[in-house]
Design a protein around this motif. Structure first.
Motif, mmCIF file in Angstrom:
data_model
loop_
_atom_site.group_PDB
_atom_site.id
_atom_site.type_symbol
_atom_site.label_atom_id
_atom_site.label_comp_id
_atom_site.label_asym_id
_atom_site.label_seq_id
_atom_site.Cartn_x
_atom_site.Cartn_y
_atom_site.Cartn_z
ATOM 1 N N VAL A 171 -7.121 23.465 31.981
ATOM 2 C CA VAL A 171 -6.673 24.854 31.892
ATOM 3 C C VAL A 171 -5.657 24.964 30.757
ATOM 4 O O VAL A 171 -4.733 24.149 30.659
ATOM 5 N N GLY A 172 -5.834 25.944 29.898
ATOM 6 C CA GLY A 172 -4.895 26.146 28.802
ATOM 7 C C GLY A 172 -3.539 26.597 29.297
ATOM 8 O O GLY A 172 -3.435 27.402 30.221
ATOM 9 N N THR A 173 -2.490 26.081 28.696
ATOM 10 C CA THR A 173 -1.125 26.427 29.099
ATOM 11 C C THR A 173 -0.533 27.541 28.239
ATOM 12 O O THR A 173 0.541 28.061 28.561
ATOM 13 N N GLY A 174 -1.213 27.872 27.138
ATOM 14 C CA GLY A 174 -0.669 28.870 26.226
ATOM 15 C C GLY A 174 0.345 28.297 25.259
ATOM 16 O O GLY A 174 0.855 29.009 24.392
ATOM 17 N N LYS A 175 0.626 27.004 25.385
ATOM 18 C CA LYS A 175 1.550 26.331 24.481
ATOM 19 C C LYS A 175 0.745 25.530 23.464
ATOM 20 O O LYS A 175 -0.289 24.948 23.807
ATOM 21 N N TYR A 176 1.243 25.484 22.227
ATOM 22 C CA TYR A 176 0.499 24.814 21.165
ATOM 23 C C TYR A 176 1.288 23.645 20.581
ATOM 24 O O TYR A 176 2.523 23.657 20.532
ATOM 25 N N ASN A 177 0.541 22.631 20.176
ATOM 26 C CA ASN A 177 1.131 21.426 19.601
ATOM 27 C C ASN A 177 0.657 21.286 18.147
ATOM 28 O O ASN A 177 -0.522 21.473 17.846
ATOM 29 N N LYS A 182 -7.690 19.624 16.420
ATOM 30 C CA LYS A 182 -8.697 20.008 15.426
ATOM 31 C C LYS A 182 -8.010 20.297 14.093
ATOM 32 O O LYS A 182 -6.874 20.750 14.059
ATOM 33 N N GLY A 183 -8.735 20.040 13.009
ATOM 34 C CA GLY A 183 -8.201 20.316 11.684
ATOM 35 C C GLY A 183 -8.645 19.269 10.686
ATOM 36 O O GLY A 183 -9.739 18.708 10.804
ATOM 37 N N THR A 184 -7.798 18.997 9.717
ATOM 38 C CA THR A 184 -8.127 18.010 8.688
ATOM 39 C C THR A 184 -6.975 17.037 8.491
ATOM 40 O O THR A 184 -5.820 17.346 8.795
ATOM 41 N N VAL A 185 -7.316 15.866 7.984
ATOM 42 C CA VAL A 185 -6.316 14.906 7.509
ATOM 43 C C VAL A 185 -6.680 14.572 6.070
ATOM 44 O O VAL A 185 -7.829 14.231 5.765
ATOM 45 N N VAL A 210 4.061 4.483 14.475
ATOM 46 C CA VAL A 210 3.278 5.686 14.229
ATOM 47 C C VAL A 210 4.051 6.657 13.334
ATOM 48 O O VAL A 210 5.276 6.682 13.325
ATOM 49 N N ILE A 211 3.281 7.444 12.580
ATOM 50 C CA ILE A 211 3.836 8.407 11.641
ATOM 51 C C ILE A 211 3.580 9.810 12.165
ATOM 52 O O ILE A 211 2.445 10.163 12.484
ATOM 53 N N ALA A 212 4.618 10.595 12.284
ATOM 54 C CA ALA A 212 4.484 11.956 12.795
ATOM 55 C C ALA A 212 4.105 12.912 11.672
ATOM 56 O O ALA A 212 4.862 13.097 10.715
ATOM 57 N N LEU A 213 2.913 13.503 11.798
ATOM 58 C CA LEU A 213 2.472 14.524 10.854
ATOM 59 C C LEU A 213 2.604 15.888 11.511
ATOM 60 O O LEU A 213 2.106 16.098 12.613
ATOM 61 N N ASP A 214 3.256 16.806 10.846
ATOM 62 C CA ASP A 214 3.444 18.161 11.365
ATOM 63 C C ASP A 214 2.614 19.117 10.511
ATOM 64 O O ASP A 214 2.858 19.272 9.310
ATOM 65 N N SER A 215 1.607 19.742 11.127
ATOM 66 C CA SER A 215 0.703 20.616 10.376
ATOM 67 C C SER A 215 1.393 21.879 9.858
ATOM 68 O O SER A 215 0.834 22.591 9.031
ATOM 69 N N ARG A 216 2.595 22.141 10.332
ATOM 70 C CA ARG A 216 3.344 23.299 9.833
ATOM 71 C C ARG A 216 4.044 23.004 8.513
ATOM 72 O O ARG A 216 4.517 23.913 7.835
ATOM 73 N N ASN A 217 4.106 21.715 8.146
ATOM 74 C CA ASN A 217 4.719 21.344 6.873
ATOM 75 C C ASN A 217 3.761 21.635 5.722
ATOM 76 O O ASN A 217 2.546 21.477 5.850
ATOM 77 N N ALA A 271 0.855 -1.189 0.000
ATOM 78 C CA ALA A 271 0.000 0.000 0.000
ATOM 79 C C ALA A 271 0.886 1.233 0.000
ATOM 80 O O ALA A 271 1.859 1.311 0.757
ATOM 81 N N THR A 272 0.567 2.200 -0.849
ATOM 82 C CA THR A 272 1.304 3.467 -0.881
ATOM 83 C C THR A 272 0.310 4.617 -0.926
ATOM 84 O O THR A 272 -0.756 4.507 -1.540
ATOM 85 N N PHE A 273 0.657 5.714 -0.267
ATOM 86 C CA PHE A 273 -0.180 6.902 -0.314
ATOM 87 C C PHE A 273 0.574 8.102 0.231
ATOM 88 O O PHE A 273 1.661 7.973 0.813
ATOM 89 N N LYS A 274 -0.012 9.267 0.046
ATOM 90 C CA LYS A 274 0.512 10.511 0.593
ATOM 91 C C LYS A 274 -0.488 11.039 1.615
ATOM 92 O O LYS A 274 -1.698 10.945 1.407
ATOM 93 N N ILE A 275 0.028 11.626 2.708
ATOM 94 C CA ILE A 275 -0.851 12.096 3.772
ATOM 95 C C ILE A 275 -0.319 13.394 4.366
ATOM 96 O O ILE A 275 0.900 13.576 4.487
ATOM 97 N N LYS A 276 -1.234 14.302 4.699
ATOM 98 C CA LYS A 276 -0.849 15.534 5.382
ATOM 99 C C LYS A 276 -1.939 15.923 6.362
ATOM 100 O O LYS A 276 -3.073 15.470 6.267
ATOM 101 N N SER A 277 -1.587 16.803 7.301
ATOM 102 C CA SER A 277 -2.496 17.165 8.382
ATOM 103 C C SER A 277 -2.449 18.661 8.655
ATOM 104 O O SER A 277 -1.409 19.305 8.477
ATOM 105 N N THR A 278 -3.598 19.205 9.082
ATOM 106 C CA THR A 278 -3.633 20.589 9.585
ATOM 107 C C THR A 278 -3.979 20.592 11.071
ATOM 108 O O THR A 278 -4.322 21.622 11.641
#
Length: 381
Positions: free
Chosen positions: A170-176, A277-280, A226-233, A144-151
């Motif tokens: 409680v929000g820490t003000g830090k984002y992931n 939250k976002g899209t894959v 697991v595959i690390a998706l970075d929404s900044r990419n 199986a082959t495919f391309k994947i991205k995330s927001t």
């Protein structure tokens, strides 16, 4: 998912989410290079969208949990996502939440005041998924082959406890911005699913760099690639999944397998990835049929007094030959004898005079195991 429900989660997470899906119309026996996923529909799942007819969500509600429960985050769930568009080779999933609150429970430790300290003790990796159920040919390799991205992104939260014992975040003000997704090829045998197909190899790269890691074992003592998706990419991660379907008709009875992409919480291994939250987006997806695994064949099966002489054809590069015998054709109560040579003599308590024994063989090579041979019946002298 919390407290007393966690044991239930560990036991039933597969039961309530990995439901056997509809199978596409692709025939099992195909030419090498055929995309067996072409024409097969994607199936999305999340707890709150109830594609399982609400079985999982209703179980959570019965335990006293509520969807995105701000009154008590210890009794909260939030997995909510939907495939908004798809083709056989692509899909776009809109994710409201990958899991609203972490799977927290008492760690067994106490603070200075003697109060229990809570922490992440488990996960629900199947809470948000997309999958295909494919017709396959047993004893064959697929890629199986495919391309994947995330927001996907989220604010990292810190859990607090009120005097009355209820929890809040409680929000820490830090984002992931990192989301680890799990991709697996798995058996599709029954409602509670099956584990991943053994020997499956997952590779994933972003602009040539490896983005695959292996999690530490969770509470079910399971490790995940697991595959690390970075929404900044701004580009896609390239993924390849290679697997071989077991050729043993007794062990692998079904003619289907599943390919799953799980965007669940994975909170045990990655506690910062909460309520993302976002899209894959997935595109260029295909599952190509490869070579058929060689089939073994018994050359000789000769009964002696409380013994059976067996042999098979010599295979170049063979690491070992495995002869298996049992009192029943289903190979219940089987015993396996390994040999460096293509012939051996089977002896043991189950090989009794005047009793019928079933025998089969397979060969271990550099590429893996051949398919088990058709069993032969022999009556011991």
């Amino acid at each position: 998912m919390r407290k007393n429900l966690f044991k239930k989660v560990a036991a039933t997470v597969m039961t309530l989410t990995m439901v056997v899906g509809l199978v596409g119309a692709v025939p099992a026996a195909v030419k090498k290079g055929t995309d067996i996923s072409n024409g097969v529909k994607w199936q999305g799942f999340s707890i709150h969208t109830r594609e399982d007819k609400g079985e999982w969500e209703d179980a959570l509600k019965k335990d006293g949990q509520k969807y995105m429960n701000t009154a008590d985050t210890k009794k909260s769930y939030g997995e909510n996502a939907k495939i908004t568009s798809q083709t056989p080779s692509s899909f776009l999933m809109d994710i409201t939440s990958t899991g609203w609150s972490a799977n927290w429970a008492p760690t067994g430790k106490k603070d200075a005041k003697g109060n229990a300290i809570w922490g992440c003790v488990g996960n629900n990796p199947w809470g948000v998924t997309a999958k295909k159920i494919l017709k396959i040919e047993k004893g064959r390799t697929y890629t199986a082959t495919f391309k994947i991205k995330s927001t996907l992104q989220n604010e990292i939260m810190e859990s607090k406890e009120r005097p009355d014992g209820t929890g809040y975040n409680v929000g820490t003000g830090k984002y992931n911005y990192i989301k680890h997704v799990h991709v697996k090829a798995y058996r599709n045998h029954k409602k509670d699913g099956d584990p991943g197909i053994k020997g499956t190899k997952v590779t994933a790269t972003y602009k040539g760099q490896n983005v695959v890691t292996t999690t530490k074992a969770d509470a079910t003592k399971t490790k995940y690639n697991v595959i690390a998706l970075d929404s900044r990419n701004n580009d896609y991660v390239d993924v390849t999944v290679k697997f071989t379907v077991d050729g043993d008709n007794i062990a692998y009875k079904q003619n289907t397998c599943g390919i799953m992409i799980a965007m669940g919480a994975f909170l045990y291994s990655f506690p910062d990835e909460n309520d993302m939250k976002g899209t894959v987006e997935v595109k260029d997806f295909k599952v190509v049929a490869g070579d058929k695994v060689a089939t073994s064949k018994l050359k000789k099966v000769k009964a002696g007094k409380k013994k059976i002489s067996v042999s098979t054809k010599k295979v170049k590069g063979a690491k070992s030959y495995e002869f298996q015998y049992a009192p029943k054709k289903t190979f219940v109560g089987k015993k396996t004898v390994k040999s460096k040579k293509p012939s051996t003599v089977l002896k043991g308590k189950k090989i009794k005079s005047k009793k019928t024994v079933y025998v089969r063989v397979r060969v271990k090579t550099k590429k893996g195991y051949t398919v088990w041979s058709a069993p032969k019946k022999v009556k011991v002298k």
